[in-house]
Design an enzyme around this catalytic site. Structure first.
Site, short mmCIF file in Angstrom:
data_model
loop_
_atom_site.label_atom_id
_atom_site.label_comp_id
_atom_site.label_asym_id
_atom_site.label_seq_id
_atom_site.Cartn_x
_atom_site.Cartn_y
_atom_site.Cartn_z
N CYS A 143 0.82 -1.22 0.00
CA CYS A 143 0.00 0.00 0.00
C CYS A 143 0.86 1.27 0.00
O CYS A 143 0.37 2.35 -0.34
CB CYS A 143 -0.97 0.00 1.18
N TYR A 144 2.12 1.12 0.39
CA TYR A 144 3.05 2.25 0.36
C TYR A 144 4.35 1.80 -0.32
O TYR A 144 5.35 1.49 0.33
CB TYR A 144 3.37 2.74 1.78
#
Length: 386
Positions: A143-144
């Site tokens: 997600c990052y």
């Protein structure tokens, strides 16, 4: 009938502030008023007493949000002008401590170190409108995915910047001497050998917590002057002590109460937030702090009328005793004596050196007084007393 002859509420005082009818004086001005009229009449006349202090407060720092990148990142290491910030928070938040130093600083490898740049300097640069170089790293997640960012930012570019100081406004503090035959470099400044100087750090009769010794009007939600803007007390500070030896006036004779304070860094001023490089010790941050004391009754009028000659601290040896955790006082000295420029310890006359600024403390009290009188600063009623 109440415990006191004069009884006021925060709401009543705030209504007087809003209508421009509040009587506001500084902690220096109230001394003469109480002396001339007595505490009951003074409490009937005066609504608020303003205080102020400006001194190094090491336990300070700020939560800084640097904004998201594309692709997104969860920073795990962050540097501002090569000064590390703690990134174990989440996403792009980090906490920059005032005493953190640059990764390139030699520290005390060449003693005494100069500590030319650290977290406090970054904070001063930010509130001065200067650009800082931001560098961050991450191990990357689904997600990052971003693993590294570099950018130049000003304070205005940051979505949030919150000053968050775990320990400010010490209620009292030691007077430091050095009884050894060698110069010592401490957080109380440079101490010359054989008691050649005595350093102290307090605004005395202007200092906020001296004017409310039992913190009866100061707690969570108290609105304060912090760094040039309005801030708040959010909790008692680290190292806070209430069970201490006190004088007959209730004022502690040793280090006692402290405050955890917060405010919007974006609204602060470099006049009231100044980095300090303390030779041989490290980096610190001088903060401007002021607290309005509501005169709810004659007891508060009496508390705020305390004068330097009635305020005492202990003389402590920072050359040998303090680093060895030996608790010993070499004399009890009044702030009137300290401010006179010399004190007498063991038959030796010693010049005194203030680390706090009386000029700036007095200016803070006056600025706070004017803000209350013109209705731009209302009292914050504490929701919890420590």
């Amino acid at each position: 009938m109440g415990e006191f002859k004069v009884n006021k509420t925060y709401a009543e005082i705030n209504e007087k502030i809003k209508s421009g009818k509040a009587v506001v004086v500084t902690a220096e001005e109230i001394i003469g008023i109480v002396k001339e009229n007595g505490p009951v009449e003074a409490a009937a006349q005066v609504d608020v007493v303003t205080t102020g202090t400006f001194a190094p407060m090491c336990s300070s720092g700020a939560f800084l949000n640097i904004g998201q990148s594309t692709p997104s990142v969860r920073t795990t290491k962050t540097w501002f002008n090569d000064v590390p910030a703690y990134s174990g928070v989440a996403a792009v938040d980090s906490f920059l401590g005032a005493t953190e130093v640059s990764i390139n600083d030699p520290l005390n490898k060449i003693h005494p170190g100069e500590f030319n740049y650290g977290g406090a300097h970054v904070l001063q640069d930010l509130v001065s409108g200067k650009k800082v170089e931001v560098r961050a790293e991450s191990y990357g997640t689904d997600c990052y995915p971003n693993r590294k960012i570099e950018k130049t930012m000003t304070l205005a570019d940051m979505p949030q910047a919150i000053m968050c100081n775990p320990r400010n406004g010490y209620q009292n503090y030691n007077c430091a001497i050095n009884r050894t035959d060698k110069t010592k470099y401490t957080y109380m400044g440079t101490l010359k050998p054989n008691m050649a100087n005595a350093n102290y750090c307090s605004a005395g009769q202007l200092s906020p917590l001296f004017n409310d010794p039992y913190l009866k009007t100061i707690g969570i939600g108290t609105r304060i002057f912090l760094g040039g803007t309005q801030g708040y007390v959010s909790w008692s500070g680290t190292q806070h002590k209430s069970d201490v030896q006190r004088g007959l006036n209730g004022v502690p004779l040793t280090p006692a109460g402290t405050l955890f304070v917060m405010g919007n860094l974006k609204e602060m001023s470099p006049e009231w937030l100044v980095a300090q490089s303390i030779r041989g010790y490290g980096v610190s941050l001088s903060m401007g702090l002021g607290i309005p004391i509501p005169i709810l009754n004659e007891e508060m009028a009496k508390f705020t009328a305390v004068a330097d000659e009635d305020l005492f601290t202990q003389v402590v040896d920072y050359g040998h005793d303090y680093p060895q955790a030996i608790s010993k006082s070499y004399g009890q000295i009044s702030y009137a004596e300290l401010k006179s420029g010399t004190i007498m310890i063991q038959g030796q006359e010693i010049p005194t050196v203030p680390l706090s600024s009386m000029i700036k403390a007095r200016k803070i009290a006056m600025l706070l007084k004017e803000s209350i009188k013109n209705g731009s600063f209302l009292l914050g009623e504490p929701q919890h007393i420590f």
